[in-house]
Each structure stands twice: as C-alpha cells, then as structure tokens.
Design a protein around this motif. Sequence first.
Motif, short mmCIF file in Angstrom:
data_model
loop_
_atom_site.label_atom_id
_atom_site.label_comp_id
_atom_site.label_asym_id
_atom_site.label_seq_id
_atom_site.Cartn_x
_atom_site.Cartn_y
_atom_site.Cartn_z
N GLY A 28 0.83 -1.30 -0.07
CA GLY A 28 -0.10 -0.07 0.08
C GLY A 28 0.80 1.30 -0.09
O GLY A 28 1.78 1.29 0.70
N CYS A 29 0.49 2.09 -0.85
CA CYS A 29 0.79 3.23 -0.97
C CYS A 29 -0.07 4.76 -1.05
O CYS A 29 -0.86 4.42 -2.02
N ASN A 30 0.22 5.78 -0.41
CA ASN A 30 -0.85 6.84 -0.74
C ASN A 30 -0.48 7.83 -1.57
O ASN A 30 -0.94 8.77 -2.06
N LEU A 31 0.93 7.71 -2.17
CA LEU A 31 1.50 8.61 -3.21
C LEU A 31 1.80 7.56 -4.65
O LEU A 31 1.41 6.61 -4.64
N ARG A 32 1.93 8.46 -5.65
CA ARG A 32 2.28 7.96 -6.87
C ARG A 32 3.27 8.78 -7.67
O ARG A 32 3.18 9.22 -8.43
N CYS A 33 4.50 8.53 -7.10
CA CYS A 33 5.67 9.13 -7.81
C CYS A 33 5.89 8.63 -9.14
O CYS A 33 5.77 7.43 -9.28
N PHE A 34 6.18 9.63 -10.00
CA PHE A 34 6.18 9.07 -11.33
C PHE A 34 7.33 7.83 -11.89
O PHE A 34 6.96 7.22 -12.79
N TRP A 35 8.41 7.98 -11.15
CA TRP A 35 9.42 7.09 -11.17
C TRP A 35 9.39 6.12 -10.25
O TRP A 35 10.38 5.08 -10.15
N CYS A 36 8.21 5.76 -9.71
CA CYS A 36 8.27 4.83 -8.59
C CYS A 36 8.42 3.31 -9.08
O CYS A 36 8.11 2.87 -10.44
N ASP A 37 9.49 2.64 -8.49
CA ASP A 37 9.79 1.11 -9.07
C ASP A 37 8.98 0.22 -8.04
O ASP A 37 9.54 -0.96 -8.03
N SER A 38 8.30 0.57 -7.29
CA SER A 38 7.42 -0.48 -6.44
C SER A 38 6.15 -0.55 -6.66
O SER A 38 5.06 -0.78 -5.46
N GLU A 39 5.45 -0.05 -7.77
CA GLU A 39 4.13 -0.11 -7.92
C GLU A 39 3.55 -1.36 -7.74
O GLU A 39 2.36 -1.45 -7.30
N THR A 41 3.73 -3.00 -5.17
CA THR A 41 3.23 -2.94 -3.60
C THR A 41 1.93 -2.38 -3.57
O THR A 41 1.35 -2.22 -2.24
N PHE A 42 1.37 -1.70 -4.36
CA PHE A 42 0.04 -0.64 -4.17
C PHE A 42 -1.20 -1.57 -3.73
O PHE A 42 -1.83 -1.10 -3.16
N THR A 43 -1.16 -2.77 -4.46
CA THR A 43 -2.07 -3.80 -3.93
C THR A 43 -1.66 -5.12 -3.89
O THR A 43 -0.54 -5.44 -4.03
N THR A 70 9.77 -1.30 4.66
CA THR A 70 9.88 -0.47 3.38
C THR A 70 8.36 -0.63 2.80
O THR A 70 7.76 -1.40 3.39
N GLY A 71 8.28 -0.18 1.72
CA GLY A 71 6.75 -0.27 1.04
C GLY A 71 6.96 -0.06 -0.47
O GLY A 71 8.18 -0.33 -0.82
N GLY A 72 6.00 0.56 -1.02
CA GLY A 72 4.79 1.07 -0.46
C GLY A 72 5.37 2.29 0.48
O GLY A 72 6.28 2.71 0.84
N GLU A 73 4.43 2.76 1.44
CA GLU A 73 4.37 3.55 2.65
C GLU A 73 4.26 2.83 3.85
O GLU A 73 3.15 2.44 4.29
N VAL A 118 12.30 12.65 0.99
CA VAL A 118 11.52 13.94 0.92
C VAL A 118 11.28 14.10 -0.70
O VAL A 118 12.05 14.17 -1.39
N LYS A 119 9.99 14.13 -1.09
CA LYS A 119 9.56 14.25 -2.57
C LYS A 119 10.02 15.69 -3.34
O LYS A 119 9.80 16.42 -2.56
N CYS A 120 10.63 15.54 -4.26
CA CYS A 120 11.07 16.61 -4.87
C CYS A 120 9.79 17.20 -5.91
O CYS A 120 9.03 16.32 -6.21
#
Length: 227
Positions: A28-39, A41-43, A70-73, A118-120
């Motif tokens: 699970g994660c509540n963010l959606r970083c565009f370069w995320c390598d852990s998608e 983990t979202f579900t 780690t995660g996700g969040e 910290v997200k840029c």
Amino acid sequence: MQVTEIYKSLQGESTRAGLSCVFVRLTGCNLRCFWCDSEYTFTGGRRMTAEEMLDEVARLSPKGGLVEITGGEPMLQERELLPFMKRLLDEGYRVLIETSGERPLARVPQGVVKIVDVKCPNSGEPDTFDLTNLDALLPHDEVKFVISDRDDYEFARNFLVRHHLAERVHAVLFSPAFRKDASGARDARQCLLDPQQLAEWMLADDVPARLGLQIHKFIWDPALKGV
Ligand code: SF4
C-alpha cells in the motif's frame, strides 16, 4: 499487517549500502511518484501476523542484523507497525524504516533509524512531506532526495540549507532517479539524471550531502524484484 514480501538482499541505499539486510516490504502507498519502482506494492500482498513476520525475519537472519521496513508507505500500517518495530529492536535487530514523511513520525520508536524520502517537485508528489516531521528527526536518521533534474536538485539543495538538515541528521543523500522501465543494462545510462551531472552540481555548490546510488540496480538487473 498486509505484506508484499520479506526477503534478504544487500542494502542498496543509505549509509548502510552494501550490508546484508532483511527487507520487510509492506503493501500500500498513498503517493504515486512517477518514477516509482515499487508499484507492485500498491495492492495485493498477504495478511501476516507480527509473529509470522518475526519468524520469517529470524529464518532469513537468525543471528540478528539489519532489517529495513519499507513499502509502499509502511507508516500507513502504523497501528501494527510501531509495536512490530519495537519487537524487532527488543530481539536485537538494527531497524531502518524508509518513509516519505507524509505521515507523522514522532511515534516511531527512538531506536529505529528513519530514512525519510522527501519528495522533490518532479516526483509528481511535491509538498507531501509533513514539515512538522522535522522535529521528529534524530541524529541517527537520514534524509534522502531522489533527483530527476535541475529543478529537483535546486529544491533539495535549498531545502537542506533552509532546514539545517546536515546538522540535524546523520546523512543527507542525493540520489539520481532511476528509469521506471529500466531493465537489462546495469549502468548509469538507466538513470533519469546522469550521476556525473549530479556530482558536478553538488561539487560546484559544496553541498553537505552525499551522492547515493541504488547499488542493487548496478549489481542485479534493475527490473528484478526481491533483490
Ligand atoms: S512513496 Fe515510494 S512506493 Fe509510494 S509511489 Fe512514491 S516511490 Fe512508490
């Protein structure tokens, strides 16, 4: 807790890079970083009790050692996670948690090392870091910025100076973002921002931060999960 995977690998980031580490990757994660390598983990994932998770950590690393949550969040599962991390500490593990700092961190057990990402601006999730979490940072913690271009670099540099991060925490890490679809070649061409360019900016500004590379993506195929 809802768990995506628990596995042992080399720590790829932070000042512990290169050390053997058990990763507990929560779902699970509540963010959606565009370069995320852990998608992935979202579900999904599977429900595990703290006891089952401890058993798995002990099976992978029976002599203690490093465990990263780690995660996700992971802080989305704070209610169960906080006592779980305390149990790990009591069992003699050194515990890291990787979090975006969007959720309150004040209740994380003191012995846990927080690695706060910290997200840029160009992550797609700017301004998500909760500034009140600056007061929860301890001298052993680390703050990381994943940087994909000059705008991100300037944000990270200015944030570091404005909030005196170098005096607050053990390390500030500037890490070039990796391509989300990276696979095959294990080299710097897979980064969205050339590490050489980032290094030159850091040297020119004498930034009190360290360049961090995700070394697991230079050891194994960057598309590989569970490493
Ligand atoms: S916070 Fe982490 S897991 Fe969530 S979207 Fe961003 S990079 Fe992916």
